[in-house]
Structures are given as structure tokens and as C-alpha cells.
Design a protein around this motif. Structure first.
Motif, PDB file in Angstrom:
ATOM      1  N   GLU A 135       0.839  -1.191   0.000  1.00 50.83           N
ATOM      2  CA  GLU A 135       0.000   0.000   0.000  1.00 50.83           C
ATOM      3  C   GLU A 135       0.879   1.249   0.000  1.00 50.83           C
ATOM      4  OE1 GLU A 135      -3.987   1.746   2.177  1.00 50.83           O
ATOM      5  OE2 GLU A 135      -2.895   0.101   3.127  1.00 50.83           O
ATOM      6  N   SER A 149      -8.695  -1.780 -10.232  1.00 50.65           N
ATOM      7  CA  SER A 149      -8.209  -1.222 -11.496  1.00 50.65           C
ATOM      8  C   SER A 149      -6.701  -1.090 -11.424  1.00 50.65           C
ATOM      9  CB  SER A 149      -8.854   0.135 -11.784  1.00 50.65           C
ATOM     10  OG  SER A 149      -8.460   1.081 -10.832  1.00 50.65           O
ATOM     11  N   GLU A 172       0.498   0.517 -10.622  1.00 54.25           N
ATOM     12  CA  GLU A 172      -0.304   0.864  -9.463  1.00 54.25           C
ATOM     13  C   GLU A 172      -1.648   0.161  -9.522  1.00 54.25           C
ATOM     14  OE1 GLU A 172      -0.242   4.854  -7.507  1.00 54.25           O
ATOM     15  OE2 GLU A 172      -2.366   4.841  -8.069  1.00 54.25           O
ATOM     16  N   THR A 183      -5.391  -0.214  -7.718  1.00 54.70           N
ATOM     17  CA  THR A 183      -6.341   0.492  -6.877  1.00 54.70           C
ATOM     18  C   THR A 183      -7.486  -0.447  -6.515  1.00 54.70           C
ATOM     19  OG1 THR A 183      -5.812   2.586  -7.957  1.00 54.70           O
ATOM     20  CG2 THR A 183      -7.848   2.521  -6.699  1.00 54.70           C
ATOM     21  N   ILE A 231     -11.152  -0.463  -4.561  1.00 51.58           N
ATOM     22  CA  ILE A 231     -12.216   0.409  -4.080  1.00 51.58           C
ATOM     23  C   ILE A 231     -13.271  -0.462  -3.412  1.00 51.58           C
ATOM     24  CG2 ILE A 231     -13.954   2.122  -4.740  1.00 51.58           C
ATOM     25  CD1 ILE A 231     -12.205   2.620  -7.273  1.00 51.58           C
ATOM     26  N   VAL A 257     -10.689   3.766  -0.644  1.00 48.36           N
ATOM     27  CA  VAL A 257      -9.863   3.620  -1.842  1.00 48.36           C
ATOM     28  C   VAL A 257      -8.437   3.384  -1.369  1.00 48.36           C
ATOM     29  CG1 VAL A 257      -8.998   4.734  -3.917  1.00 48.36           C
ATOM     30  CG2 VAL A 257     -11.359   5.167  -3.170  1.00 48.36           C
ATOM     31  N   ASP A 258      -7.889   2.223  -1.729  1.00 50.09           N
ATOM     32  CA  ASP A 258      -6.515   1.877  -1.341  1.00 50.09           C
ATOM     33  C   ASP A 258      -5.685   1.706  -2.595  1.00 50.09           C
ATOM     34  OD1 ASP A 258      -7.113   1.762   1.450  1.00 50.09           O
ATOM     35  OD2 ASP A 258      -8.002  -0.222   1.133  1.00 50.09           O
ATOM     36  N   ARG A 259      -4.497   2.340  -2.597  1.00 49.63           N
ATOM     37  CA  ARG A 259      -3.599   2.249  -3.755  1.00 49.63           C
ATOM     38  C   ARG A 259      -2.350   1.474  -3.348  1.00 49.63           C
ATOM     39  NH1 ARG A 259      -6.488   6.677  -4.511  1.00 49.63           N
ATOM     40  NH2 ARG A 259      -7.141   7.227  -6.598  1.00 49.63           N
ATOM     41  N   TYR A 260      -1.943   0.577  -4.237  1.00 50.34           N
ATOM     42  CA  TYR A 260      -0.800  -0.289  -4.001  1.00 50.34           C
ATOM     43  C   TYR A 260       0.186  -0.174  -5.156  1.00 50.34           C
ATOM     44  CZ  TYR A 260      -3.684  -2.580  -0.470  1.00 50.34           C
ATOM     45  OH  TYR A 260      -4.470  -2.843   0.622  1.00 50.34           O
ATOM     46  N   LYS A 261       1.463  -0.318  -4.842  1.00 44.77           N
ATOM     47  CA  LYS A 261       2.531  -0.367  -5.852  1.00 44.77           C
ATOM     48  C   LYS A 261       3.064  -1.798  -5.894  1.00 44.77           C
ATOM     49  CE  LYS A 261       3.287   3.927  -7.234  1.00 44.77           C
ATOM     50  NZ  LYS A 261       3.369   4.377  -8.581  1.00 44.77           N
TER      51      LYS A 261
END
Length: 114
Positions: free
Chosen positions: A35, A91, A96, A98, A100, A107-111
Motif C-alpha cells: 500500500e 483497477s 499501481e 487500486t 475500491i 480507496v486503497d492504492r498499491y505499488k
């Protein structure tokens, strides 16, 4: 016999098209994700299994499946209890990922790590 052979070829061609289309809509999520700005991780395997560790180091695991229009369903295994079902949207843009929540409140964003 010729009509039967043509019908089989058309059926195979149609099945191939559906397979290509369905694969095209499935993002390449397999791998380890962290995250953004946090310590939480998610590992997604090709066979539909996952393992997640949140920011408090609580781990869960289970399975995931993709549905139409970017929807994803996680089934979290809970020892001694029925599985917990979490549905949301997923998505990807570049490296990256995402996630939801189903109601859109999180909304969590991961690399990608691996």
C-alpha cells in the motif's frame, strides 16, 4: 459431415473469441503489492489465492475472483467461521493497483513489489 465440421469450427472460433475477450479484461494483478505510504501488503497468486497483511500486521488469506466491469470478490478464510465475502472494484494503471470498497467509501492504492 461437412456441415458438422463447419459447425465445430465456428463453435471453436466463437469460444476462442470469448476467451480472448475475457482475458483482455482481467488485469495482471499477480504478484506482491504494498500500500502506498503504508506497510500493508497483498500477495495475489495466479491460482486465485491471496494473502493480505494490514497496517497492524493482522494477516488474512483466501481466494479472489474477477467479475464483469472490474469487480473483484474476495473470500476470506476464517478458521471456525463461515468465510467473509468482500466485494469491490479493482483497477490498474501502470504498476499501481487500486482497490475500491463495494460502497466506494475506501480507496486503497498499491505499488507492485514483485
Amino acid at each position: 459431415m461437412i456441415k458438422y465440421t463447419c459447425s465445430v469450427h465456428w463453435l471453436l472460433a466463437i469460444c476462442t473469441c470469448f476467451l480472448i475477450i475475457s482475458c483482455a479484461h482481467t488485469p495482471d494483478v499477480v504478484g506482491k503489492w504494498r500500500e502506498v505510504g503504508k506497510t500493508a501488503t497483498v500477495v495475489l497468486w495466479k491460482d486465485g489465492r491471496f494473502q493480505a497483511v494490514d497496517n497492524q500486521e493482522m494477516a488474512v488469506s483466501g481466494t479472489y475472483t474477477f467479475h464483469d466491469k472490474g469487480k473483484v470478490r474476495f473470500e476470506i478464510d476464517r478458521q471456525g467461521f463461515p468465510p467473509e465475502i468482500v466485494v469491490g472494484k479493482i483497477s490498474m494503471q501502470g504498476e499501481e493497483l487500486t482497490l475500491i470498497s463495494g460502497d466506494g467509501s475506501e480507496v486503497d492504492r498499491y505499488k507492485r513489489e514483485e
